[in-house]
Motif scaffolding. Structure first.
Motif, mmCIF file in Angstrom:
data_model
loop_
_atom_site.group_PDB
_atom_site.id
_atom_site.type_symbol
_atom_site.label_atom_id
_atom_site.label_comp_id
_atom_site.label_asym_id
_atom_site.label_seq_id
_atom_site.Cartn_x
_atom_site.Cartn_y
_atom_site.Cartn_z
ATOM 1 N N ALA A 424 0.842 -1.197 0.000
ATOM 2 C CA ALA A 424 0.000 0.000 0.000
ATOM 3 C C ALA A 424 0.877 1.248 0.000
ATOM 4 O O ALA A 424 1.919 1.295 0.656
ATOM 5 C CB ALA A 424 -0.925 -0.010 1.212
ATOM 6 N N ALA A 425 0.429 2.270 -0.733
ATOM 7 C CA ALA A 425 1.238 3.484 -0.918
ATOM 8 C C ALA A 425 1.650 4.109 0.406
ATOM 9 O O ALA A 425 2.801 4.541 0.572
ATOM 10 C CB ALA A 425 0.462 4.485 -1.772
ATOM 11 N N ASP A 426 0.740 4.151 1.375
ATOM 12 C CA ASP A 426 1.075 4.800 2.637
ATOM 13 C C ASP A 426 1.962 3.936 3.522
ATOM 14 O O ASP A 426 2.503 4.415 4.525
ATOM 15 C CB ASP A 426 -0.194 5.203 3.399
ATOM 16 C CG ASP A 426 -1.096 4.009 3.688
ATOM 17 O OD1 ASP A 426 -0.934 2.969 3.019
ATOM 18 O OD2 ASP A 426 -1.974 4.134 4.565
ATOM 19 N N VAL A 431 7.955 0.122 5.580
ATOM 20 C CA VAL A 431 8.270 -1.304 5.580
ATOM 21 C C VAL A 431 9.356 -1.611 4.567
ATOM 22 O O VAL A 431 9.561 -0.872 3.597
ATOM 23 C CB VAL A 431 7.020 -2.175 5.287
ATOM 24 C CG1 VAL A 431 5.951 -1.961 6.347
ATOM 25 C CG2 VAL A 431 6.475 -1.898 3.888
ATOM 26 N N ARG A 432 10.072 -2.703 4.803
ATOM 27 C CA ARG A 432 10.999 -3.278 3.847
ATOM 28 C C ARG A 432 10.465 -4.659 3.509
ATOM 29 O O ARG A 432 10.044 -5.409 4.410
ATOM 30 C CB ARG A 432 12.410 -3.382 4.411
ATOM 31 C CG ARG A 432 13.049 -2.034 4.700
ATOM 32 C CD ARG A 432 13.402 -1.293 3.410
ATOM 33 N NE ARG A 432 14.113 -0.043 3.694
ATOM 34 C CZ ARG A 432 13.519 1.108 3.948
ATOM 35 N NH1 ARG A 432 12.187 1.176 3.975
ATOM 36 N NH2 ARG A 432 14.218 2.194 4.182
ATOM 37 N N VAL A 433 10.484 -5.015 2.221
ATOM 38 C CA VAL A 433 9.853 -6.256 1.779
ATOM 39 C C VAL A 433 10.778 -7.000 0.820
ATOM 40 O O VAL A 433 11.435 -6.390 -0.023
ATOM 41 C CB VAL A 433 8.504 -5.970 1.077
ATOM 42 C CG1 VAL A 433 7.876 -7.265 0.576
ATOM 43 C CG2 VAL A 433 7.550 -5.252 2.021
ATOM 44 N N ILE A 450 1.951 -0.635 13.599
ATOM 45 C CA ILE A 450 1.372 -0.140 12.348
ATOM 46 C C ILE A 450 0.376 -1.172 11.827
ATOM 47 O O ILE A 450 0.349 -2.333 12.270
ATOM 48 C CB ILE A 450 2.443 0.112 11.269
ATOM 49 C CG1 ILE A 450 3.142 -1.208 10.868
ATOM 50 C CG2 ILE A 450 3.450 1.147 11.718
ATOM 51 C CD1 ILE A 450 4.060 -1.057 9.658
ATOM 52 N N SER A 451 -0.427 -0.758 10.895
ATOM 53 C CA SER A 451 -1.283 -1.656 10.136
ATOM 54 C C SER A 451 -0.810 -1.589 8.701
ATOM 55 O O SER A 451 -0.855 -0.518 8.074
ATOM 56 C CB SER A 451 -2.755 -1.235 10.247
ATOM 57 O OG SER A 451 -3.567 -2.035 9.398
ATOM 58 N N GLY A 462 3.848 -5.171 15.159
ATOM 59 C CA GLY A 462 4.380 -4.517 16.332
ATOM 60 C C GLY A 462 5.584 -3.662 15.979
ATOM 61 O O GLY A 462 6.095 -3.701 14.850
ATOM 62 N N ALA A 463 6.062 -2.893 16.933
ATOM 63 C CA ALA A 463 7.233 -2.050 16.730
ATOM 64 C C ALA A 463 8.419 -2.903 16.298
ATOM 65 O O ALA A 463 8.732 -3.923 16.931
ATOM 66 C CB ALA A 463 7.561 -1.298 18.017
#
Length: 471
Positions: A424-426, A431-433, A450-451, A462-463
């Motif tokens: 997702a753009a936001d 995140v790193r994937v 975060i979600s 989680g953090a």
């Protein structure tokens, strides 16, 4: 120990006793002479260093120059300690075997040739036995050099273990002696098929010109390469194991104008050294570098996660220089150390998350093998270690860093075809994937919940959480 008898009778007993005492005194004198400092003592050594040790494992038929994601043994490891703890580590590693590096001198191994032509591989043997017991792929780093090859004393009791001495390169007149030692190691452990030549250009610095002595290193490399190939042409050899240091992006002196990013600018002197080695090497089966995501001044730019993009940029640069050769990172660091070279400042969740980002960065750049420098401690607290210290029977338990490394190695072995997944753009800044057709690794780079929506699925993280998804 053999038992010795004697005939009864007082006079015969006294003669035998006196002879025994004389023999013991003579043996003591010989031992003392062999261990006097500076006298070239040879106690505990033998001339048959190239005798095959133990029962070598049979390398897989498809073993090639890419070995995957593993770790390096340092001063303390699981080859010693409580039997229960050692077996616990052996069992866990045996479930998911990892490639493992061991140096020939230092980092847990003694002086392999304290006197010219006299060998002592006791500690090295134990480390190789441990790798064999866990089913891992053994890799040997050919560093460092016995004292007599670098202007020091010869003798079993005279090894100088100071950092400055250990990091001294062999003198040019002993380059061939070091190559001969490398060949001896290869004959002793015929199941070791991968050798790295030297470590971080230690001792190879040209003071007069304020640059790396790449001519000296390359000469040593070529002699070792030829010596190993003479032992067995199927042995795989790699170098140059340069530290890919980067500088503050505002610095102009020695800074590369082509290889740079928000994380900094590469030190041009290192790139020059790499290019010289590449143009003048006798051959190579894989290429080796190491380095940190932070700058030479320990700055993480723009932050600890974005800094790992350096691994991608450097990996891509190296692969363009040596097309067709697999790329290894012999060491990689994402957390600056303190004055004692310790890393205690981060929580383990943060440490694992940034390490995961570093692994992702190397993989995206095309690296297929990398080795975590395992900071194992003899006892006590062990931040960043793969397992708890093995000094007690309850030790040897896997820690979060081991779980990350073992899973990463299993999910993304050499030959993996990485795929792009939707994020997702936001969520993209947070995140790193990394993904292939079977698994997705997701890292939350924030110190809060975060979600995230990744690969079409939304989930809470989680953090600093590291999450694995199955596809």
């Amino acid at each position: 120990m053999r038992r010795h008898g004697w005939n009864s009778g007082d006079r015969r007993w006294r003669l035998t006793a006196l002879l025994g005492v004389g023999a013991a005194v003579l043996a003591l004198i010989v031992t003392l002479l062999n261990t006097l400092p500076g006298e070239g003592g040879t106690a505990g050594t033998s001339r048959d260093g190239d005798k095959v040790h133990g029962t070598p494992a049979v390398p897989p038929d498809d073993l090639g120059p890419e070995v995957g994601w593993g770790f390096t043994h340092t001063q303390f490891s699981a080859d010693e300690g409580s039997r229960a703890a050692v077996e616990r580590v052996e069992k866990r590693l045996g479930e998911r075997p990892l490639p493992q590096i061991q140096h020939i001198m230092g980092w847990g191994a003694g002086n392999p040739e304290p006197v010219e032509g006299r060998y002592d591989f006791e500690e090295m043997d134990r480390r190789i036995d441990f790798v064999r017991a866990t089913g891992g792929t053994p890799v040997v780093t050919l560093c460092c050099a016995p004292d007599w090859m670098k202007g020091g004393k010869s003798g079993t009791g005279d090894t100088d273990w100071s950092q400055s001495a250990l990091e001294t390169a062999p003198e040019p007149e002993h380059f061939q002696d070091f190559a001969d030692l490398a060949a001896t190691v290869a004959r002793r452990y015929p199941d070791v098929r991968h050798f790295i030549v030297w470590n971080e250009f230690k001792g190879f610095w040209n003071n007069a010109e304020a640059r790396w002595d790449y001519e000296g290193y390359t000469r040593l490399y070529n002699l070792v390469y030829k010596a190993l190939k003479k032992v067995d042409e199927d042995i795989m050899v790699g170098g140059p194991y340069l530290v890919m240091d980067s500088l503050d992006p505002r610095q102009k002196q020695d800074a590369s104008t082509s290889l740079k990013g928000p994380w900094g600018a590469m030190d041009q002197r290192i790139l020059d050294a790499f290019d010289y080695w590449d143009k003048n090497r006798a051959g190579a089966d894989f290429v080796v570098v190491d380095g940190s995501s932070y700058t030479a001044d320990d700055e993480l730019l723009p932050d600890e996660f974005a800094a790992t993009e350096k691994f991608t940029a450097v990996s891509e640069w190296v692969r363009r220089r040596v097309p067709g050769l697999p790329l290894w990172w012999a060491e990689y660091y994402v957390e600056p150390a303190d004055a004692n070279d310790d890393r205690h400042g981060w929580s383990e969740t943060r440490r694992v998350a940034v390490q995961a980002a570093g692994l992702i960065g190397m993989a995206k750049g095309g690296a297929t093998s990398a080795f975590y420098w395992n900071p194992e401690e003899k006892s006590g607290e062990c931040p960043g270690c793969l397992w708890t210290p093995t000094d007690t029977s309850g030790g040897g338990r896997a820690l979060p860093m081991y779980d990350l490394l073992a899973r990463f190695g299993a999910e993304f072995p050499p030959g993996t075809r990485y795929e792009t997944v939707s994020v997702a753009a936001d969520d993209r800044p947070n995140v790193r994937v990394l993904a292939d057709d079977d698994a997705v690794l997701v890292v939350n780079t924030l110190d809060r919940k975060i979600s995230a929506k990744v690969d079409g699925r939304r989930f809470a993280m989680g953090a600093y959480e590291v999450r694995w998804l199955k596809r």
